[in-house]
Design a protein around this motif. Structure first.
Motif, mmCIF file in Angstrom:
data_model
loop_
_atom_site.group_PDB
_atom_site.id
_atom_site.type_symbol
_atom_site.label_atom_id
_atom_site.label_comp_id
_atom_site.label_asym_id
_atom_site.label_seq_id
_atom_site.Cartn_x
_atom_site.Cartn_y
_atom_site.Cartn_z
ATOM 1 N N ARG A 73 43.691 8.738 14.391
ATOM 2 C CA ARG A 73 43.709 9.002 15.842
ATOM 3 C C ARG A 73 43.696 10.511 16.074
ATOM 4 O O ARG A 73 44.506 11.048 16.818
ATOM 5 C CB ARG A 73 44.942 8.364 16.489
ATOM 6 N N CYS A 74 42.761 11.189 15.416
ATOM 7 C CA CYS A 74 42.693 12.640 15.513
ATOM 8 C C CYS A 74 41.840 13.123 16.676
ATOM 9 O O CYS A 74 41.812 14.308 16.983
ATOM 10 C CB CYS A 74 42.156 13.224 14.210
ATOM 11 N N ALA A 75 41.091 12.206 17.289
ATOM 12 C CA ALA A 75 40.184 12.573 18.371
ATOM 13 C C ALA A 75 40.797 12.216 19.727
ATOM 14 O O ALA A 75 41.612 11.301 19.845
ATOM 15 C CB ALA A 75 38.850 11.862 18.201
ATOM 16 N N ILE A 76 40.341 12.932 20.771
ATOM 17 C CA ILE A 76 40.622 12.458 22.118
ATOM 18 C C ILE A 76 39.726 11.255 22.351
ATOM 19 O O ILE A 76 38.799 10.984 21.580
ATOM 20 C CB ILE A 76 40.342 13.546 23.177
ATOM 21 N N SER A 77 39.971 10.472 23.377
ATOM 22 C CA SER A 77 39.129 9.316 23.658
ATOM 23 C C SER A 77 37.713 9.778 23.975
ATOM 24 O O SER A 77 37.509 10.829 24.576
ATOM 25 C CB SER A 77 39.694 8.518 24.836
ATOM 26 N N SER A 78 36.726 8.984 23.551
ATOM 27 C CA SER A 78 35.337 9.337 23.781
ATOM 28 C C SER A 78 35.021 9.296 25.263
ATOM 29 O O SER A 78 35.575 8.515 26.010
ATOM 30 C CB SER A 78 34.408 8.387 23.035
ATOM 31 N N LEU B 103 24.222 20.246 15.185
ATOM 32 C CA LEU B 103 25.053 20.843 16.224
ATOM 33 C C LEU B 103 24.342 20.822 17.576
ATOM 34 O O LEU B 103 24.955 20.542 18.608
ATOM 35 C CB LEU B 103 25.412 22.276 15.823
ATOM 36 N N LYS B 104 23.058 21.093 17.578
ATOM 37 C CA LYS B 104 22.275 21.095 18.814
ATOM 38 C C LYS B 104 22.357 19.737 19.515
ATOM 39 O O LYS B 104 22.515 19.658 20.738
ATOM 40 C CB LYS B 104 20.813 21.432 18.512
ATOM 41 N N GLU B 105 22.262 18.671 18.735
ATOM 42 C CA GLU B 105 22.316 17.316 19.291
ATOM 43 C C GLU B 105 23.683 17.023 19.900
ATOM 44 O O GLU B 105 23.779 16.389 20.963
ATOM 45 C CB GLU B 105 21.994 16.301 18.191
ATOM 46 N N LEU B 106 24.748 17.496 19.259
ATOM 47 C CA LEU B 106 26.087 17.239 19.788
ATOM 48 C C LEU B 106 26.322 17.983 21.099
ATOM 49 O O LEU B 106 26.980 17.455 22.003
ATOM 50 C CB LEU B 106 27.146 17.612 18.753
ATOM 51 N N TYR B 107 25.778 19.193 21.223
ATOM 52 C CA TYR B 107 25.920 19.908 22.491
ATOM 53 C C TYR B 107 25.164 19.210 23.616
ATOM 54 O O TYR B 107 25.484 19.377 24.797
ATOM 55 C CB TYR B 107 25.461 21.360 22.354
ATOM 56 N N ALA B 108 24.200 18.375 23.249
ATOM 57 C CA ALA B 108 23.437 17.645 24.261
ATOM 58 C C ALA B 108 24.116 16.342 24.681
ATOM 59 O O ALA B 108 24.022 15.936 25.840
ATOM 60 C CB ALA B 108 22.035 17.346 23.735
ATOM 61 N N ARG B 109 24.857 15.695 23.733
ATOM 62 C CA ARG B 109 25.342 14.344 24.053
ATOM 63 C C ARG B 109 26.846 14.114 23.887
ATOM 64 O O ARG B 109 27.361 13.096 24.347
ATOM 65 C CB ARG B 109 24.587 13.310 23.218
ATOM 66 N N ASN B 110 27.554 15.019 23.225
ATOM 67 C CA ASN B 110 28.984 14.820 23.025
ATOM 68 C C ASN B 110 29.729 15.239 24.287
ATOM 69 O O ASN B 110 29.706 16.408 24.683
ATOM 70 C CB ASN B 110 29.455 15.647 21.818
ATOM 71 N N SER C 30 33.230 12.784 19.562
ATOM 72 C CA SER C 30 34.344 13.259 20.373
ATOM 73 C C SER C 30 34.756 14.644 19.884
ATOM 74 O O SER C 30 34.019 15.292 19.138
ATOM 75 C CB SER C 30 35.521 12.276 20.285
ATOM 76 N N ILE C 31 35.922 15.096 20.321
ATOM 77 C CA ILE C 31 36.470 16.371 19.863
ATOM 78 C C ILE C 31 37.919 16.159 19.441
ATOM 79 O O ILE C 31 38.539 15.145 19.760
ATOM 80 C CB ILE C 31 36.376 17.453 20.970
ATOM 81 N N GLY C 32 38.482 17.138 18.735
ATOM 82 C CA GLY C 32 39.834 17.026 18.222
ATOM 83 C C GLY C 32 40.887 17.106 19.307
ATOM 84 O O GLY C 32 40.677 17.707 20.360
ATOM 85 N N ARG C 33 42.028 16.511 19.036
ATOM 86 C CA ARG C 33 43.162 16.553 19.964
ATOM 87 C C ARG C 33 44.097 17.691 19.553
ATOM 88 O O ARG C 33 44.286 17.948 18.360
ATOM 89 C CB ARG C 33 43.901 15.212 19.976
ATOM 90 N N PRO C 34 44.712 18.376 20.513
ATOM 91 C CA PRO C 34 45.541 19.537 20.181
ATOM 92 C C PRO C 34 47.041 19.274 20.179
ATOM 93 O O PRO C 34 47.827 20.212 20.154
ATOM 94 C CB PRO C 34 45.189 20.501 21.320
ATOM 95 N N GLY D 117 32.743 15.816 24.975
ATOM 96 C CA GLY D 117 33.740 16.864 24.831
ATOM 97 C C GLY D 117 33.176 18.268 24.845
ATOM 98 O O GLY D 117 33.909 19.237 25.047
ATOM 99 N N LEU D 118 31.870 18.391 24.652
ATOM 100 C CA LEU D 118 31.213 19.695 24.661
ATOM 101 C C LEU D 118 30.523 19.988 25.982
ATOM 102 O O LEU D 118 29.828 21.006 26.111
ATOM 103 C CB LEU D 118 30.185 19.773 23.525
#
Length: 377
Positions: A372-377, A312-319, A257-261, A321-322
């Motif tokens: 609970r630092c992430a947004i929902s997946s 990082l390459k893998e996260l840009y493919a499957r995360n 996931s990614i961080g919540r602001p 939030g990206l």
């Protein structure tokens, strides 16, 4: 035969080694749904303690006889009682978690991430019951610790075992879900404490500003830690690039996931910074960098060695939030329908600022439960 206590350290190794066992959680349903022991091969059942006061006959047939059974509760007493009842009713050996879920929340397990150039090493400390991740960079008899939690004994034991001296304690941002151990460790070892200045406008203590393009050297082999300003979770959030191999992302980017602001009440102000970091700053980095976040949320994020990491390459493919193309869609995703905020997050923030001073018991209670630092997946 009978009952036997099992320590959180032993339970953590079972989870991280992906062993097959059964958990009977006797806390109330609300506590169980909020936070539990999880693992890839862990079978778990919730049956509140108050429903078992008159005996365990109602669940006896649901308890497996072909795998280890561990009973857990909040503080130990209830699980010990139920384990004893199971041993009497079913026969065989049953385990209960020593210290209850309190000890599960506080256990730290060091796992080696990999070797660094020139003989250094990088370790990830997995706080498996809370989802916190911290890091130790060691080289040439020196160490740097990144995003350490308040449970400093685990780090000091590690430094002693590795025969290294702590020189730098670094927080990538002002944390809101757990109390930092950075200042405490820095004082113990006469080390430098680093914190992004944009997150430190209200702190009451001295620190070394962690700024963009700052380089921190560890050991004689010069394992460089390069700071990269990456706001969004907080306005001061700063990532670290270690040895040109690893990207320590703090709470900006996670494996799933990614961080919540929103944890400082400025979601609308910081969402643009978050997108800028994820969709521009990080895009310009080497895609082979291994992402090492400050938290994880799901058991699936741990690999077969108990580490949380991914290229990082893998996260840009499957995360997910990206991969939100429309900026307005991204804005809504990270500002609406967010999960509940961390327990006592405002008090934790002020504790990390040095403006609030809770007791040890209060600190424990403040940190109970999931991160609970992430947004929902």
């Amino acid at each position: 035969m009978g009952i036997q206590a099992i320590q959180a350290k032993t339970l953590a190794k079972k989870v991280m080694n992906q062993e097959n066992f059964f958990i009977l959680d006797v806390r109330n349903e609300e506590q169980f749904k909020d936070w539990k022991v999880e693992g890839k091969n862990v079978e778990i059942m919730n049956k509140p303690y108050f429903e078992l006061l008159d005996g365990v006959e109602s669940i006896a047939e649901e308890i497996p006889t072909d795998k280890e059974v561990i009973v857990v509760c909040a503080k130990e007493g209830s699980s010990q009682f139920v384990a004893d009842q199971l041993a009497e009713e079913i026969g065989g050996e049953f385990f209960y978690l020593e210290g209850g879920m309190k000890t599960w929340s506080e256990h730290l397990e060091p796992v080696k991430v990999g070797d660094l150039d020139g003989g250094g090493e990088l370790y990830q400390f997995v706080r498996i019951g809370k989802g916190c991740l911290s890091y130790a960079v060691i080289s040439g008899g020196e160490a740097a610790i990144v995003d350490p939690v308040r449970l400093t004994d685990a780090y000091t034991s590690f430094f002693e075992e590795k025969n290294v001296q702590l020189k730098h304690a670094i927080d990538t941002h002002l944390h809101a879900d757990h109390i930092s151990g950075g200042r405490t460790l820095a004082e113990m070892f006469d080390a430098v404490y680093w914190l992004p200045s944009a997150d430190a406008t209200e702190v009451t203590f001295s620190y070394q500003p962690l700024e963009d393009e700052t380089t921190i050297n560890v050991g004689k082999t010069n394992i460089d830690i390069q700071a990269l300003y990456s706001p969004g979770h907080t306005i001061g959030s700063t990532s670290l690039i270690v040895d040109n191999k690893y990207l320590l992302t703090g709470d900006i980017l996670f494996v799933d996931s990614i961080g919540r602001p929103d944890l400082a009440g400025k979601a609308e102000d910081w969402v643009g910074d978050l997108r800028e970091t994820l969709y521009n700053r990080y895009v310009d980095l080497d895609e082979q960098l291994i992402v090492l976040p400050a938290h994880f949320s799901k058991k699936e994020e741990l690999d077969e060695n108990g580490r949380v990491m991914a290229p990082l390459k893998e996260l840009y493919a499957r995360n997910h939030g990206l991969n939100i193309e429309e900026e307005e869609t991204f804005r809504k995703t990270v500002t609406e329908n967010l999960p509940p905020q961390p327990n006592s997050y405002e008090t934790i923030r002020h504790t990390n600022m040095g403006t609030t001073f809770p007791s040890e018991e209060e600190q424990t209670e403040m940190e109970i439960g999931p991160n609970r630092c992430a947004i929902s997946s």
